[in-house]
Design an enzyme around this catalytic site. Sequence first.
Site, short mmCIF file in Angstrom:
data_model
loop_
_atom_site.label_atom_id
_atom_site.label_comp_id
_atom_site.label_asym_id
_atom_site.label_seq_id
_atom_site.Cartn_x
_atom_site.Cartn_y
_atom_site.Cartn_z
N SER A 5 -74.43 -40.57 9.31
CA SER A 5 -73.45 -41.40 10.01
C SER A 5 -73.68 -42.89 9.75
O SER A 5 -74.81 -43.36 9.72
CB SER A 5 -73.53 -41.15 11.52
OG SER A 5 -73.05 -39.88 11.85
N ASP A 51 -63.95 -46.40 14.37
CA ASP A 51 -65.39 -46.14 14.35
C ASP A 51 -66.07 -47.04 13.32
O ASP A 51 -66.45 -46.61 12.24
CB ASP A 51 -65.65 -44.66 14.04
CG ASP A 51 -67.11 -44.27 14.22
OD1 ASP A 51 -67.87 -45.06 14.81
OD2 ASP A 51 -67.48 -43.16 13.78
N HIS A 90 -70.16 -45.40 16.49
CA HIS A 90 -70.75 -44.33 17.31
C HIS A 90 -72.27 -44.27 17.21
O HIS A 90 -72.92 -43.61 18.03
CB HIS A 90 -70.13 -42.97 16.93
CG HIS A 90 -70.66 -42.36 15.68
ND1 HIS A 90 -70.01 -42.45 14.46
CD2 HIS A 90 -71.78 -41.63 15.43
CE1 HIS A 90 -70.69 -41.80 13.54
NE2 HIS A 90 -71.77 -41.30 14.11
#
Length: 438
Positions: free
Chosen positions: A389, A293, A248
């Site tokens: 992230s 992901d 992502h």
Amino acid sequence: MMYAPVEFSEAEFSRAEYQRKQQFWDSVRLALFTLAIVAIIGIAIGIVTHFVVEDDKSFYYLASFKVTNIKYKENYGIRSSREFIERSHQIERMMSRIFRHSSVGGRFIKSHVIKLSPDEQGVDILIVLIFRYPSTDSAEQIKKKIEKALYQSLKTKQLSLTINKPSFRLTPIDSKKMRNLLNSRCGIRMTSSNMPLPASSSTQRIVQGRETAMEGEWPWQASLQLIGSGHQCGASLISNTWLLTAAHCFWKNKDPTQWIATFGATITPPAVKRNVRKIILHENYHRETNENDIALVQLSTGVEFSNIVQRVCLPDSSIKLPPKTSVFVTGFGSIVDDGPIQNTLRQARVETISTDVCNRKDVYDGLITPGMLCAGFMEGKIDACKGDSGGPLVYDNHDIWYIVGIVSWGQSCALPKKPGVYTRVTKYRDWIASKTGM
């Protein structure tokens, strides 16, 4: 002429007696003060002498020997394999047992298996041994002490592995050679012997003031940055050219020429900087469900391993972490919800949470798939946040660190019953191997 005795009145006599006593006690106090000063100086000299004489330093040795009661397995040649890891831990535990309860017990620090090789009699072991001794000692003197302790242990201790005594060789090596040998292994923090981990009882939050990491403490951590826009995501170094991160991170921009990767405990200035050659997203990544992901980033040129830059180990696909296993998450993300990116790397200890608990209706209500891993605390005190992230969730197994998760998603940051959700790396070992050959 005879002098008549001096006569004092009663008052004069009392005053003279008081002065005489006062002079006596003044002399006593002066003597005691002098003795105290001498004692303090003596103690200070003793302390200085102690530290000058007893200034310990690390001594490194490369040991090799044959183990004759086991047979070589093909996977011993693969350092990330379960067979290599388990056998290495067994050997390192044996070294600890041999030396910690011997004449050099207080001087032994740790050992690291470097290589397992086939031999007609069993398995050849190559291992680094680390000791602490006064800097005035010589490497050869210490070598004799180590050999004596080992040979004595072979006589008196019942060991799980049979060491062929004539095959034992011990060679002093310098710190550079030691680092080069350890660089051939993954998941090693060169500074770990001097740097304590965050306390397991810490209440620091990854949002709202999580603990600052020191240089070299998490040497596989990378910062992925868009040119002109700065830090976007974290990533983990898994070889000298490959980074593991979240898919992502690239949903807005997948052009590798627009990205750079930096290493070190600060974004500015970085310790190492590299351009990006290639970005590989998982073919089945779904942004809506956060499934698959995971992404790989290939650097334009490889990095040189050092105390500051190291690769983390990829776990064997069979590794399973039970609930409440301590793991660590690191990153440059916000320390408050919707806050700014941090220039200095931060760290926090969290715990794994079972998928069953995470899929409860009051938690994530069935959204956690087999490729996901929950970690944090149900009370919500510690969590990853915006900007973390793609970064690592790592697990320590006998001083070797494995990446078990990739920061993926969550509901806000550090909310009760909303722990962090990570990509479960063990589910993607085949995919990683198919893209990198690792």
